[in-house]
Design a protein around this motif. Structure first.
Motif, PDB file in Angstrom:
ATOM      1  N   ASP A  35       0.838  -1.197   0.000  1.00  0.00           N
ATOM      2  CA  ASP A  35       0.000   0.000   0.000  1.00  0.00           C
ATOM      3  C   ASP A  35       0.880   1.256   0.000  1.00  0.00           C
ATOM      4  O   ASP A  35       1.691   1.439   0.898  1.00  0.00           O
ATOM      5  N   GLN A  36       0.718   2.076  -1.028  1.00  0.00           N
ATOM      6  CA  GLN A  36       1.432   3.360  -1.175  1.00  0.00           C
ATOM      7  C   GLN A  36       2.891   3.206  -1.613  1.00  0.00           C
ATOM      8  O   GLN A  36       3.688   4.126  -1.465  1.00  0.00           O
ATOM      9  N   THR A  76      -6.789   3.538  -2.300  1.00  0.00           N
ATOM     10  CA  THR A  76      -6.666   2.125  -1.931  1.00  0.00           C
ATOM     11  C   THR A  76      -7.765   1.217  -2.487  1.00  0.00           C
ATOM     12  O   THR A  76      -7.471   0.178  -3.074  1.00  0.00           O
ATOM     13  N   LYS A 158      -6.069  -3.611   6.276  1.00  0.00           N
ATOM     14  CA  LYS A 158      -7.280  -2.866   5.901  1.00  0.00           C
ATOM     15  C   LYS A 158      -8.353  -3.812   5.377  1.00  0.00           C
ATOM     16  O   LYS A 158      -8.044  -4.708   4.585  1.00  0.00           O
ATOM     17  N   ASP A 306       1.339   2.360   4.035  1.00  0.00           N
ATOM     18  CA  ASP A 306       0.491   3.509   3.708  1.00  0.00           C
ATOM     19  C   ASP A 306       0.158   4.321   4.959  1.00  0.00           C
ATOM     20  O   ASP A 306       0.242   5.550   4.953  1.00  0.00           O
ATOM     21  N   ASP A 353      -1.071  -0.179  -4.683  1.00  0.00           N
ATOM     22  CA  ASP A 353      -2.425   0.261  -5.024  1.00  0.00           C
ATOM     23  C   ASP A 353      -2.464   1.729  -5.454  1.00  0.00           C
ATOM     24  O   ASP A 353      -3.490   2.231  -5.894  1.00  0.00           O
ATOM     25  N   HIS A 354      -1.335   2.416  -5.320  1.00  0.00           N
ATOM     26  CA  HIS A 354      -1.124   3.811  -5.712  1.00  0.00           C
ATOM     27  C   HIS A 354       0.230   4.149  -5.134  1.00  0.00           C
ATOM     28  O   HIS A 354       0.752   3.386  -4.312  1.00  0.00           O
TER      29      HIS A 354
HETATM   30 ZN    ZN Z   1      -3.651   2.608  -0.402  1.00  0.00          ZN
END
Ligand code: ZN
Length: 551
Positions: A35-36, A76, A158, A306, A353-354
């Motif tokens: 994530d991130q 996300t 998450k 993230d 996811d980004h």
């Molecule tokens: Zn994310």
């Protein structure tokens, strides 16, 4: 006779290649979402990684160096949905982490589902399912193709990081419960937790982590890829005076526990990643993933990168430390897979996811463009303008990157919706930092092929999306208003490369070592897997297989 022999030989040869082709199908797909994770984290920290984690993936796997998200918002929920469905929010329907729903007169979370209950706890943290996801995932295709014999299991801190990758027909998605520090699920998947998950929770790993502090892995002066430990660009945790190591969880958790938030310390630290990796390994062992006759899938999403990334930013010692530790988690996971599933029997992909923007104030202080757009102020001016022009009324129901107008009121007053959309778009353009605005009508009527408009259009779902869409200048971050706190930490969501450029790595069964600099999009991942696994494409897939992997 001679002819018969020849035919027989051909039949044998064909049968042989068929058996060979079947043998080559991997037994397990391991999807890793970090994530991130920015693309540059692979190389900024490269020299400090060990040999068995990221370096192994890069040294033996295939790296798409120029891989991007191709829609907004880069967030996300949409990110996880897009990777696993091979398409964008326009088609899979996950248009944000949350979005305003006109019929409900409120915003919904992308995985909320009041019709399902938590399993594994008495809390409401498990009222979640993939019911908003409109397209099938690669896991759904595996399940369909195997007559439901393939197993699909997903784990994340998450809930959306676990639920969306598992698709509609996943066997299980497990996520972290902030109230207890345990993994939970919902009765969308099952009626009670499997014994092995209960056992996993009974280890009380979260409590063990809280009893430890988060100290840097190496002496602090060896974090040469980051700014000083104490900078004005990092958020300061409640109970601390400075954003510096060590993070004394044993002490901080007592302060956090007063509001029942102590496990947030775990999720925002490297220990959140340790939990997900350990739970993933437990799933491999207990669900016997990749150890049967069908191809299974394990989806892991590491969220702590993230949560900490928002707080400390890409140039913090904290983030460098988290990635050095994540490198070790990945090494442990690979070692475990080699042992349990066997080298050559699984295919792994790793992506994000980004990505994320540098802290704008950090950029600004170093002569690089970057700033803050106080959208809260802009929206209150917009309200004044609309009231003055159209009369008293609540014209904006939900402001943000996408603005939802009050269509009911607009119709009641006989105002043209298109005209008001255009008015709002034009009005907002006057403000500093707002670079482009588009209306739903623009995105619906036109067919954009390039640039920001095309990126917006791929995130636009005619039924679910708002009325007006905003893009800021590059490296401008939206904030309510600029305060002392808002210039600490950072975020993502834009159409720019700092948010779209992510690693895409394939590793393992049938993967040749290599790289490409051709621009690929993250929607290409699921179609690539579909080709590798001889599957029907996910239902709304728009990406293309990464052909270099098949040449
Ligand atoms: Zn994310």
């Amino acid at each position: 006779m001679k002819l018969h022999l020849k035919l027989l030989l051909i039949v044998f040869l064909l049968a042989g290649t068929r058996v060979q082709a079947q043998n080559k199908t991997p037994k397990l797909v391991v999807g890793i979402m970090v994530d991130q994770m920015r693309y540059d984290y692979l190389f900024r920290y490269y020299n400090q990684y060990g040999n068995d984690g990221f370096k192994k993936l890069l040294g033996q796997g295939f790296l798409a160096k120029n891989a991007h998200y191709n829609y907004v918002p880069t967030a996300t929920g949409p990110g996880h949905a897009s990777v696993y469905t091979g398409t964008t929010p326009a088609n899979h329907g996950i248009i944000g982490n949350s979005w305003y729903v006109r019929a409900k007169k409120r915003s919904i979370n992308c995985v909320e589902d009041s019709t399902v209950k938590t399993v594994g706890s008495a809390s409401l943290e498990g009222s979640n399912s993939p019911q908003q996801l409109l397209a099938t995932t690669i896991g759904d295709q595996l399940r369909l193709a195997s007559n439901w014999r393939s197993k699909v299991v997903s784990v994340s801190v998450k809930n959306r990081g676990a639920i969306l990758p598992a698709g509609r027909a996943g066997n299980a998605a497990y996520w972290f419960e902030y109230k207890t520090g345990n993994f939970i699920t919902s009765n969308y998947y099952m009626d009670k937790l499997p014994g092995w998950v209960k056992k996993f929770n009974d280890q009380k790993l979260s409590d063990k982590f809280l009893a430890q502090d988060w100290k840097p892995l190496k002496p602090i002066n060896q974090y040469r890829e980051s700014a000083n430990d104490d900078t004005p660009y990092e958020r300061i945790l409640t109970g601390k005076k400075k954003p510096t190591f060590p993070y004394e969880f044993s002490k901080l958790s007592k302060i956090y526990a007063k509001r029942g938030h102590q496990y947030r310390l775990v999720s925002g630290s490297p220990y959140g990643n340790t939990l997900v990796r350990s739970m993933g390994m437990a799933a491999i062992d207990n669900e016997k993933l990749g150890q049967g006759n069908e191809t299974d899938m394990l989806a892991l999403s590491f969220s702590s990168t993230d949560i900490a990334g928002h707080a400390y930013g890409p140039h913090s010692v904290e983030i460098e430390d988290i990635y050095l530790r994540l490198d070790r988690e990945i090494a442990q996971l690979i070692k475990h897979l080699d042992k349990k599933v066997g080298k050559g029997n699984y295919v792994m992909f790793l992506t994000a996811d980004h990505a994320v923007l540098n802290v704008p104030q950090y950029l600004k202080d170093n002569k690089i463009p970057g700033n803050y757009a106080p959208l809260g102020i802009y929206f209150s001016k917009l309200n004044e303008y609309l009231v003055k022009k159209y009369g008293v009324g609540k014209w904006v129901l939900s402001p943000g990157y996408q603005i939802f107008l009050n269509r009911k009121l607009i119709a009641e007053r006989n105002i043209s919706l298109e005209k008001m959309q255009a008015d709002v778009a034009r009005f907002l353009l006057q403000f500093e930092g707002i670079y482009k605005t588009y209306t739903a009508n623009d995105l619906h009527r036109n067919n954009y092929t390039h640039g920001i408009a095309a990126i917006m259009q791929k995130g636009y779902n005619q039924k679910r999306s708002g009325d007006v869409f905003i893009a800021l200048n590059p490296s401008w971050l939206p904030v309510g208003r600029v305060t002392k706190r808002s210039v600490r930490g950072t975020s993502h969501g834009s159409p720019y490369t700092y948010d779209t450029h992510v690693p895409v790595i394939f590793y393992g069964a049938n993967i040749k070592k290599g790289t490409t600099v051709r621009k690929v999009t993250i929607t290409d991942i699921a179609p690539t897997l579909a080709m590798m696994l001889n599957l029907q494409l996910p239902s709304a897939a728009t990406g293309q297989p990464i052909h270099e992997l098949f040449d």
